[in-house]
Design an enzyme around this catalytic site. Structure first.
Site, PDB file in Angstrom:
ATOM      1  N   CYS A  86      83.271  74.358  33.974  1.00 36.08           N
ATOM      2  CA  CYS A  86      83.096  75.711  34.302  1.00 36.08           C
ATOM      3  C   CYS A  86      82.401  76.678  33.257  1.00 36.08           C
ATOM      4  O   CYS A  86      81.229  76.458  32.893  1.00 36.08           O
ATOM      5  CB  CYS A  86      84.564  76.136  34.833  1.00 36.08           C
ATOM      6  N   HIS A 203      86.918  71.862  38.424  1.00 36.81           N
ATOM      7  CA  HIS A 203      88.044  71.684  37.467  1.00 36.81           C
ATOM      8  C   HIS A 203      88.772  70.690  37.468  1.00 36.81           C
ATOM      9  O   HIS A 203      89.776  70.339  38.188  1.00 36.81           O
ATOM     10  CB  HIS A 203      88.923  72.872  37.458  1.00 36.81           C
ATOM     11  N   GLU A 205      90.861  69.329  35.289  1.00 35.02           N
ATOM     12  CA  GLU A 205      92.129  69.545  34.811  1.00 35.02           C
ATOM     13  C   GLU A 205      92.993  70.087  35.891  1.00 35.02           C
ATOM     14  O   GLU A 205      94.519  70.284  35.457  1.00 35.02           O
ATOM     15  CB  GLU A 205      91.812  70.313  33.467  1.00 35.02           C
TER      16      GLU A 205
END
Lengths: 233, 90
Positions: A86, A203, A205
């Site tokens: 990002c 994302h 994560e």
């Protein structure tokens, strides 16, 4: 293997990334303050999401000149694995480690939702544990994710298999209807020519534990682990 | 040393989608400004700087644009330089 998560003023996914690397993947991990100038203890460097320097001027434009970035560039040029997620992707583009730029989303909205991405190429440190064509579900959360590059560079990215992820539907079909932000060729992630620097808008994560609705993000981190294991054996 | 003021315009290269400009154009048209056909947006920056002469000031501004202020992938810049009447530092 030791991972470093760079913390810029305004990073806000740094702790999520640290948590996944350390507690979910079990990797030795430390934070790297943006003023640090010593990365020699690290085997992989992560640039997290967020709004470094308030996104002032352009996303990533100021963070790119943080002291740590000289070291990140040196680390990458020596072949070290670097993943930007990002805002991290935006910083990598501004720094020149990756080609292109991330423009304002086509519809001007800040988009925060889960999307599907198709793995286009598995020949990198961060996609090696995926299958070609595998569909991954993970969230995006950005206002500037519209990947742009000039036509000649786009053709080069495609012909060199540097496009790693494309926005798609749940079955892996890539079309304009599932392009959330207007990115050229539905591009959600790319790598550099040497294939050790990867940037992606989604994302992983935030999708690495079942409680969060998807564990698909783990494939990205697992790829790094498997690459390291292969290097040892 | 002389004090100069630079006005820098930065905008998206032609051909690159400017959704903000499109939205403003739609708003103007819906308000009855039927004459408006298109809008492109950009940024205006004003720099105050000190340099030996105008040529040196231009050189500084050009380097600043290329290094930080504009992204050559997506943007183009244009600037004008004038001698400042007096130091306008606040």
């Amino acid at each position: 293997m030791k991972c470093g998560v760079v913390v810029f003023p305004g990073s806000n996914c740094d702790h999520d990334l640290y948590h996944v690397l350390k507690h979910v993947m079990g990797l030795e991990t430390r934070f790297v303050w943006h003023k640090e100038q010593e990365l020699n203890d690290l085997d992989a460097v992560f640039l997290p999401g967020g709004f470094s320097y308030g996104d002032y001027l352009r996303t990533g434009a100021i963070a790119r000149f943080s002291p740590v970035m000289n070291e990140v560039i040196r680390f990458a040029q020596k072949g070290g694995p670097v993943l930007g997620i990002c805002n991290g992707f935006q910083i990598l583009c501004e720094s020149g480690l990756l080609p292109g730029a991330l423009l304002r989303n086509r519809d001007l909205d800040f988009i925060c939702k889960s999307v599907y991405i198709r793995v286009e190429n598995t020949d990198t440190i961060f996609t090696g544990a995926c299958q070609p064509g595998q569909v991954l579900k993970m969230p995006i959360a950005h206002g500037d994710g519209n990947f742009f590059v000039d036509q000649a560079t786009l053709e080069e990215l495609e012909s060199r298999q540097q496009v790693l992820f494309r926005y798609c539907d749940h079955s892996g079909q890539v079309n304009e209807a599932v392009n959330p932000n207007g990115s050229l060729n539905n591009i959600a992630g790319i790598c550099n020519r040497e294939r050790n620097v990867v940037g992606m808008m989604p994302h992983p994560e935030r999708a690495a534990e079942a409680v969060l609705g998807s564990e698909d993000g783990r494939f990205i981190f697992q790829s790094l682990v498997e690459t390291a294991l292969n290097a040892v054996s | 040393m002389q004090t100069f003021k630079a006005k820098i315009q930065i905008r998206l290269k032609s051909g690159i989608l400017d959704p903000q400009g499109q939205t403003i154009a739609h708003a103007l048209q819906s308000l009855g400004f039927s004459e408006v056909q298109a809008v492109r947006t950009g940024k205006l920056m004003e720099l105050q700087l000190q340099a030996e002469n105008r040529k040196a000031a231009e050189d500084v501004v050009k380097r600043a644009c290329e290094k930080l202020l504009a992204n050559p992938v997506t943007e183009e810049y244009h600037f004008e330089i004038a001698e400042a009447e007096e130091d306008v530092t606040v």
